[in-house]
Design an enzyme around this catalytic site. Structure first.
Site, short mmCIF file in Angstrom:
data_model
loop_
_atom_site.label_atom_id
_atom_site.label_comp_id
_atom_site.label_asym_id
_atom_site.label_seq_id
_atom_site.Cartn_x
_atom_site.Cartn_y
_atom_site.Cartn_z
N CYS A 81 27.50 -83.07 -4.07
CA CYS A 81 26.85 -84.04 -4.95
C CYS A 81 25.37 -84.19 -4.60
O CYS A 81 24.49 -83.89 -5.42
CB CYS A 81 27.58 -85.37 -4.91
SG CYS A 81 26.82 -86.64 -5.92
N GLU A 122 30.71 -80.75 -10.07
CA GLU A 122 29.38 -81.23 -10.45
C GLU A 122 28.97 -80.64 -11.80
O GLU A 122 28.44 -81.33 -12.67
CB GLU A 122 28.35 -80.88 -9.38
CG GLU A 122 28.38 -81.78 -8.17
CD GLU A 122 27.97 -83.20 -8.50
OE1 GLU A 122 27.05 -83.39 -9.31
OE2 GLU A 122 28.58 -84.13 -7.94
#
Length: 229
Positions: free
Chosen positions: A137, A208
């Site tokens: 992330c 993601e």
């Protein structure tokens, strides 16, 4: 090569796809559709709340008080600091951030991502597994932002350019700490467990990509033709 560097190197093809997907490209050019912004902010507000909870699960597993202190600070950053990046997007759509996130969304891709992190936090004793699920992330945001600032296609006249400014620096310390922990916690692992950690890192990098994609396309659960909120 350090193991953390090996993970990053292996993730580059996925990150290349993220950068060239419509969400980031439209941000780059200052033309991201408002509906994509609304959806992203609603979903990310839910995601970050769970991310903070997973930090809390990680704290008892880290090896020193310095890391504990840093993770506590990161929880505070999620609560306060990262709202700054969300405010930039809210300014772009000219709507108060708190008003946007009053309505929650919990789409399939976000659900899968969050559960992937929780699984690693609860099912794996070594904190490296949890870090591998969380680390993509900040790393993806860092890399994407730094690249965008050096891209001639970046629309500096758009408020969205400030989003790239924010993430180009704000993730640096977190990425460094996670790299250090990853190398430390995997030093005595056998090849099989290292491969599990690597796969978890790459899976989160794909998550993601899916998170940006689900926001762009306003992904919803499909219950046999009926829409449920």
């Amino acid at each position: 090569m350090k193991f953390s560097e090996e993970l990053k190197e292996a993730s580059q093809p996925i990150i290349e796809d993220i950068y060239n997907d419509p969400f980031i490209q439209d941000m780059l050019h200052g033309k991201l559709p408002n509906e994509a912004v609304y959806f992203y902010l609603k979903a990310d507000a839910s995601y970050l709340r769970e991310f903070a909870n997973i930090y809390a699960l990680l704290i008892p597993k880290v090896p020193s008080l310095d890391e504990v202190k840093f993770l506590v600070e990161q929880i505070q950053f999620i609560v306060d600091g990262e709202v700054e990046a969300h405010e930039i997007l809210a300014d772009y759509v000219n709507k108060p951030y708190e008003e946007i996130v009053t309505e929650k969304v919990w789409p399939p891709s976000g659900d899968h991502y969050i559960k992937h992190m929780y699984y690693n936090a609860y099912a794996k004793e070594n904190a490296a597994h949890t870090i591998a699920a969380m680390a993509p992330c900040p790393y993806v945001y860092q890399v994407i932002a730094k690249r965008a600032l050096n891209d001639n296609a970046l629309n500096r006249d758009s408020v969205l350019a400030k989003w790239f400014d924010f993430y180009s620096t704000e993730m640096d310390d977190l990425v460094d700490v996670m790299d250090k922990l990853m190398d430390q916690l995997t030093a005595d692992m056998d090849d099989k467990e290292r491969q599990e950690v690597k796969e978890s890192f790459l899976q989160s990098t794909i998550h993601e990509r899916n998170f940006f994609g689900m926001s762009y396309n306003q992904e919803a659960w499909n219950y046999g033709g009926q829409t449920h909120e």
